[in-house]
Motif scaffolding. Structure first.
Motif, PDB file in Angstrom:
ATOM      1  N   ALA A   1      12.193  23.932  34.386  1.00 46.86           N
ATOM      2  CA  ALA A   1      12.988  22.799  33.405  1.00 46.86           C
ATOM      3  C   ALA A   1      13.945  23.825  32.689  1.00 46.86           C
ATOM      4  CB  ALA A   1      12.129  22.219  32.521  1.00 46.86           C
ATOM      5  N   TRP A   2      15.280  23.204  32.391  1.00 41.97           N
ATOM      6  CA  TRP A   2      16.280  23.843  31.629  1.00 41.97           C
ATOM      7  C   TRP A   2      16.534  23.090  30.341  1.00 41.97           C
ATOM      8  CZ3 TRP A   2      19.078  27.944  31.014  1.00 41.97           C
ATOM      9  CH2 TRP A   2      20.391  27.943  30.301  1.00 41.97           C
ATOM     10  N   PHE A   3      16.763  23.736  29.220  1.00 43.66           N
ATOM     11  CA  PHE A   3      16.735  23.058  28.223  1.00 43.66           C
ATOM     12  C   PHE A   3      17.723  24.123  26.905  1.00 43.66           C
ATOM     13  CE2 PHE A   3      15.910  21.291  23.887  1.00 43.66           C
ATOM     14  CZ  PHE A   3      15.707  20.010  24.017  1.00 43.66           C
ATOM     15  N   GLU A   4      18.673  23.326  26.291  1.00 43.74           N
ATOM     16  CA  GLU A   4      19.325  24.050  25.415  1.00 43.74           C
ATOM     17  C   GLU A   4      19.129  23.628  24.064  1.00 43.74           C
ATOM     18  OE1 GLU A   4      23.530  23.612  26.588  1.00 43.74           O
ATOM     19  OE2 GLU A   4      23.108  23.732  28.844  1.00 43.74           O
ATOM     20  N   PRO A   5      18.146  24.390  23.334  1.00 45.71           N
ATOM     21  CA  PRO A   5      17.903  23.891  22.043  1.00 45.71           C
ATOM     22  C   PRO A   5      18.809  24.250  20.828  1.00 45.71           C
ATOM     23  CG  PRO A   5      16.693  25.781  22.596  1.00 45.71           C
ATOM     24  CD  PRO A   5      17.179  25.446  23.963  1.00 45.71           C
TER      25      PRO A   5
ATOM     26  N   LYS B   1      13.459  16.314  20.036  1.00 50.65           N
ATOM     27  CA  LYS B   1      14.274  16.350  21.298  1.00 50.65           C
ATOM     28  C   LYS B   1      13.630  17.266  22.521  1.00 50.65           C
ATOM     29  CE  LYS B   1      17.285  13.770  18.923  1.00 50.65           C
ATOM     30  NZ  LYS B   1      17.402  12.338  18.969  1.00 50.65           N
ATOM     31  N   MET B   2      13.314  18.220  22.220  1.00 52.09           N
ATOM     32  CA  MET B   2      12.824  19.246  23.350  1.00 52.09           C
ATOM     33  C   MET B   2      11.466  18.295  23.986  1.00 52.09           C
ATOM     34  SD  MET B   2      12.039  23.329  23.383  1.00 52.09           S
ATOM     35  CE  MET B   2      11.644  24.078  25.068  1.00 52.09           C
ATOM     36  N   HIS B   3      10.566  18.074  23.155  1.00 48.48           N
ATOM     37  CA  HIS B   3       9.320  17.493  23.632  1.00 48.48           C
ATOM     38  C   HIS B   3       9.835  16.023  24.453  1.00 48.48           C
ATOM     39  CE1 HIS B   3       6.770  19.154  20.630  1.00 48.48           C
ATOM     40  NE2 HIS B   3       7.124  20.135  21.240  1.00 48.48           N
ATOM     41  N   ALA B   4      10.914  15.360  23.845  1.00 47.65           N
ATOM     42  CA  ALA B   4      11.317  14.195  24.602  1.00 47.65           C
ATOM     43  C   ALA B   4      12.241  14.202  25.840  1.00 47.65           C
ATOM     44  CB  ALA B   4      11.855  13.329  23.531  1.00 47.65           C
ATOM     45  N   PHE B   5      13.170  15.267  25.636  1.00 45.29           N
ATOM     46  CA  PHE B   5      14.213  15.302  26.676  1.00 45.29           C
ATOM     47  C   PHE B   5      14.178  16.162  27.643  1.00 45.29           C
ATOM     48  CE2 PHE B   5      16.845  13.243  23.081  1.00 45.29           C
ATOM     49  CZ  PHE B   5      16.590  11.969  23.484  1.00 45.29           C
ATOM     50  N   LEU B   6      12.843  17.193  27.454  1.00 46.47           N
ATOM     51  CA  LEU B   6      12.904  18.066  28.794  1.00 46.47           C
ATOM     52  C   LEU B   6      12.308  17.502  30.063  1.00 46.47           C
ATOM     53  CD1 LEU B   6      11.847  21.838  28.354  1.00 46.47           C
ATOM     54  CD2 LEU B   6      10.597  20.404  29.827  1.00 46.47           C
TER      55      LEU B   6
ATOM     56  N   LYS C   1      24.733  16.145  25.099  1.00 43.38           N
ATOM     57  CA  LYS C   1      24.281  17.583  25.242  1.00 43.38           C
ATOM     58  C   LYS C   1      23.202  17.703  26.555  1.00 43.38           C
ATOM     59  CE  LYS C   1      22.244  20.656  23.186  1.00 43.38           C
ATOM     60  NZ  LYS C   1      21.950  21.675  22.215  1.00 43.38           N
ATOM     61  N   TYR C   2      22.182  16.581  26.114  1.00 43.02           N
ATOM     62  CA  TYR C   2      21.115  16.594  27.019  1.00 43.02           C
ATOM     63  C   TYR C   2      21.014  15.669  28.153  1.00 43.02           C
ATOM     64  CZ  TYR C   2      19.035  17.808  22.340  1.00 43.02           C
ATOM     65  OH  TYR C   2      18.856  18.481  21.302  1.00 43.02           O
ATOM     66  N   TRP C   3      22.114  15.032  28.443  1.00 42.51           N
ATOM     67  CA  TRP C   3      22.455  14.066  29.458  1.00 42.51           C
ATOM     68  C   TRP C   3      22.211  14.686  30.957  1.00 42.51           C
ATOM     69  CZ3 TRP C   3      26.172   9.490  28.903  1.00 42.51           C
ATOM     70  CH2 TRP C   3      25.759   8.957  27.694  1.00 42.51           C
ATOM     71  N   HIS C   4      22.541  15.968  31.132  1.00 46.59           N
ATOM     72  CA  HIS C   4      22.583  16.516  32.431  1.00 46.59           C
ATOM     73  C   HIS C   4      21.045  16.771  32.889  1.00 46.59           C
ATOM     74  CE1 HIS C   4      22.343  20.113  29.872  1.00 46.59           C
ATOM     75  NE2 HIS C   4      21.617  20.781  30.705  1.00 46.59           N
TER      76      HIS C   4
ATOM     77  N   ASP D   1       1.773  25.051  37.436  1.00 42.15           N
ATOM     78  CA  ASP D   1       2.552  26.345  36.914  1.00 42.15           C
ATOM     79  C   ASP D   1       3.899  25.802  36.717  1.00 42.15           C
ATOM     80  OD1 ASP D   1       0.398  27.633  37.623  1.00 42.15           O
ATOM     81  OD2 ASP D   1       1.211  28.487  39.343  1.00 42.15           O
ATOM     82  N   TRP D   2       4.555  26.307  35.450  1.00 40.49           N
ATOM     83  CA  TRP D   2       5.897  25.803  35.037  1.00 40.49           C
ATOM     84  C   TRP D   2       6.588  27.093  34.207  1.00 40.49           C
ATOM     85  CZ3 TRP D   2       5.838  26.167  29.993  1.00 40.49           C
ATOM     86  CH2 TRP D   2       5.044  26.140  29.213  1.00 40.49           C
ATOM     87  N   SER D   3       7.923  26.833  34.153  1.00 40.84           N
ATOM     88  CA  SER D   3       8.866  27.745  33.668  1.00 40.84           C
ATOM     89  C   SER D   3       9.711  26.774  32.876  1.00 40.84           C
ATOM     90  CB  SER D   3       9.599  28.634  34.421  1.00 40.84           C
ATOM     91  OG  SER D   3       8.734  29.522  35.172  1.00 40.84           O
ATOM     92  N   ILE D   4      10.207  27.014  31.721  1.00 42.53           N
ATOM     93  CA  ILE D   4      10.964  26.580  30.738  1.00 42.53           C
ATOM     94  C   ILE D   4      12.101  27.656  30.438  1.00 42.53           C
ATOM     95  CG2 ILE D   4      11.831  25.474  28.880  1.00 42.53           C
ATOM     96  CD1 ILE D   4       8.683  24.551  28.297  1.00 42.53           C
ATOM     97  N   LEU D   5      13.258  27.428  31.026  1.00 45.91           N
ATOM     98  CA  LEU D   5      14.461  28.371  30.678  1.00 45.91           C
ATOM     99  C   LEU D   5      15.547  27.710  29.773  1.00 45.91           C
ATOM    100  CD1 LEU D   5      15.226  29.054  34.488  1.00 45.91           C
ATOM    101  CD2 LEU D   5      13.527  29.855  33.061  1.00 45.91           C
ATOM    102  N   THR D   6      16.032  28.685  29.044  1.00 43.79           N
ATOM    103  CA  THR D   6      16.902  28.361  27.756  1.00 43.79           C
ATOM    104  C   THR D   6      17.695  29.504  27.818  1.00 43.79           C
ATOM    105  OG1 THR D   6      15.719  29.354  25.840  1.00 43.79           O
ATOM    106  CG2 THR D   6      14.817  27.229  26.621  1.00 43.79           C
ATOM    107  N   PRO D   7      19.110  29.384  26.964  1.00 41.95           N
ATOM    108  CA  PRO D   7      19.957  30.423  26.834  1.00 41.95           C
ATOM    109  C   PRO D   7      19.215  31.603  25.964  1.00 41.95           C
ATOM    110  CG  PRO D   7      20.766  28.129  26.413  1.00 41.95           C
ATOM    111  CD  PRO D   7      19.601  27.928  26.612  1.00 41.95           C
TER     112      PRO D   7
END
Length: 481
Positions: free
Chosen positions: A143-147, A121-126, A230-233, A167-173
């Motif tokens: 990118a924001w993701f909530e695994p 899901k993270m690979h597909a929806f991020l 939960k991934y829609w946003h 250059d990128w950043s992935i932010l999660t809780p």
């Protein structure tokens, strides 16, 4: 035996667990005597420092492969469950991990499956969004993701390998991952507000998603299962889903009410050869031959003819009709065609004044169940249709012909050339028109989000350059008829 407490680092502390389990098994400490706690403190309990030398633990391959994904699971009992598994294996049940009916093994297998699904899901929806400039002026994305589970460290290398130029950043809780083009680093949790709002290119992606939506196969339960809300946003295409679902019933009704089109009469191959030998005197006569020809792949609905005025300054040659083009009988009306129309507008080119056609006139596909999956036409298919393309362009007599993609280049020049090397002004043998090579718009649709916008800008720049070359070219003598 006195109870023991082991405190591991928060998240997925694989190394901490490995060090602790070696000591526990070597010391003969059973699972029921241990309490596992995952928290901020990374140090092990004091007794671990007294582990006897040579306490390495040899485990069956199936057990060793099961431990890392289970450690990533968010279940608080994960370490205790693994301790029970290792304890039983060390006690003589060497093939325990292969016994799927065992309750412990079954539960751990479900945990591993859940982690694998979360990684998918993270690979597909991020979705990355433009976030200004990074180091040395390089583009930066965020990118924001909530695994569901502690998968960030496992998932991040996938993105550094796929998007090494940005250059990128992935932010999660739970934490964050950062790539600067050289090094992948991890940091503290991020906030959803730190990721920019949707960028401009997402409008085109939403249009593409809407164009591929099949109202007759709307299944809300399946959609939610494959794309949880939960991934829609984070997904731009989901903005179109409510409207597509509301319109599904009406669109299906229209499809059922539409009268069937009569089949096109096919002409035997020998008769077709005789017709071709007559050298058609006009574009209409040529199109009549193409329309009556048999497709190379049975099941194609019809030949898709070129569209546009004779005498157009620019002719665009694509690869072949797609599924929608085959059904509607017009070139470039599917997702790639919609993207091309948008790019033509952005480049200042009037589509209605250009001529659009394809190197291959029939849809080439492979059946997957009831779906027709696009297949790139081979050299034989290109050669089969080349005489039509040459005569078609002779009747249209454009000043400039733009080859969209490698198949068009092969059809126009007779040579296979990588688009990255051929892109720009070109000469297609001794043809009486100037040439230009660029990518096919479907190539942009296959790109990851982070690279698509920049590539689209380059595609528009190519079209602008082609328009300038066409304006400068000397008009050619029109073909008879």
């Amino acid at each position: 035996m006195r109870p023991r407490t082991i405190r591991l680092a928060a998240g997925a502390d694989l190394e901490g667990f490995r060090a602790a389990i070696r000591h526990l098994v070597a010391a003969g400490v059973p699972p029921e005597a241990v309490t596992w706690v995952a928290g901020d403190a990374a140090s092990l309990f004091p007794e671990a420092e007294a582990a006897a030398p040579g306490s390495a633990l040899a485990l069956p391959r199936a057990v060793a492969a099961l431990i890392p994904p289970v450690v990533m699971h968010r279940d608080r009992e994960r370490y205790g469950l693994l301790h029970r598994l290792v304890w039983r294996v060390a006690g003589g049940e060497r093939h325990l991990a292969e016994v799927a009916s065992d309750p412990l093994v079954h539960r751990l297998a479900l945990m591993r499956k859940a982690v694998a699904r979360d990684l998918h899901k993270m690979h597909a929806f991020l979705r990355f969004r433009r976030a200004g400039a990074g180091e040395a002026g390089r583009e930066r994305f965020a990118a924001w993701f909530e695994p569901e589970h502690h998968i960030l460290a496992e998932a991040a290398p996938f993105f550094s390998a796929r998007f090494p130029a940005f250059d990128w950043s992935i932010l999660t809780p739970d934490g964050s991952a950062h790539w600067d083009g050289r090094t992948l680093t991890f940091g503290p949790p991020g906030r959803r507000d730190d990721v920019p709002d949707r960028d401009a290119f997402e409008a085109g992606w939403t249009d593409y998603y809407a164009s591929t939506f099949n109202p007759a196969r709307t299944n809300l339960a399946a959609m939610r299962a494959e794309m949880p809300k939960k991934y829609w946003h984070a997904l731009p295409e989901t903005a179109a889903i409510p409207g597509l679902v509301r319109e599904a019933g009406r669109r299906v009704g229209e499809m059922i009410a539409r009268p069937p089109e009569p089949p096109v009469k096919r002409v035997p191959a020998r008769a077709l050869a005789r017709m071709a030998a007559q050298e058609p005197a006009s574009l209409d006569a040529l199109n009549a031959i193409i329309r009556a020809s048999e497709p190379l792949v049975p099941g194609a609905t019809q030949a898709v003819l070129g569209e546009g005025p004779i005498g157009a300054e620019i002719a665009f040659v694509g690869e072949q009709p797609g599924d929608q083009e085959d059904l509607q009988g017009r070139p470039f009306v599917g997702p790639a065609g919609q993207l091309l129309s948008r790019a033509l507008r952005d480049a200042g080119i009037d589509r209605d004044r250009a001529y659009l056609t394809n190197a291959v006139k029939h849809f080439t596909f492979a059946l997957r169940g009831k779906r027709r999956i696009h297949q790139t036409p081979g050299a034989g298919g290109v050669a089969h249709h080349r005489w039509w393309l040459e005569r078609e362009l002779a009747f249209v007599a454009p000043r400039l012909v733009v080859a969209l993609g490698a198949t068009a280049v092969l059809a126009l020049s007779g040579r296979s050339v990588p688009i990255t090397r051929a892109r720009g002004p070109a000469t297609f043998g001794d043809k009486p028109y100037r040439g230009f090579v660029t990518v096919h718009p479907s190539y942009l649709l296959r790109l990851p989000d982070a690279a698509r916008e920049e590539t689209y800008a380059g595609f528009v720049a190519d079209l602008r350059q082609a328009a300038m070359l066409a304006a400068e070219a000397v008009p050619l003598a029109r073909a008879a008829g």
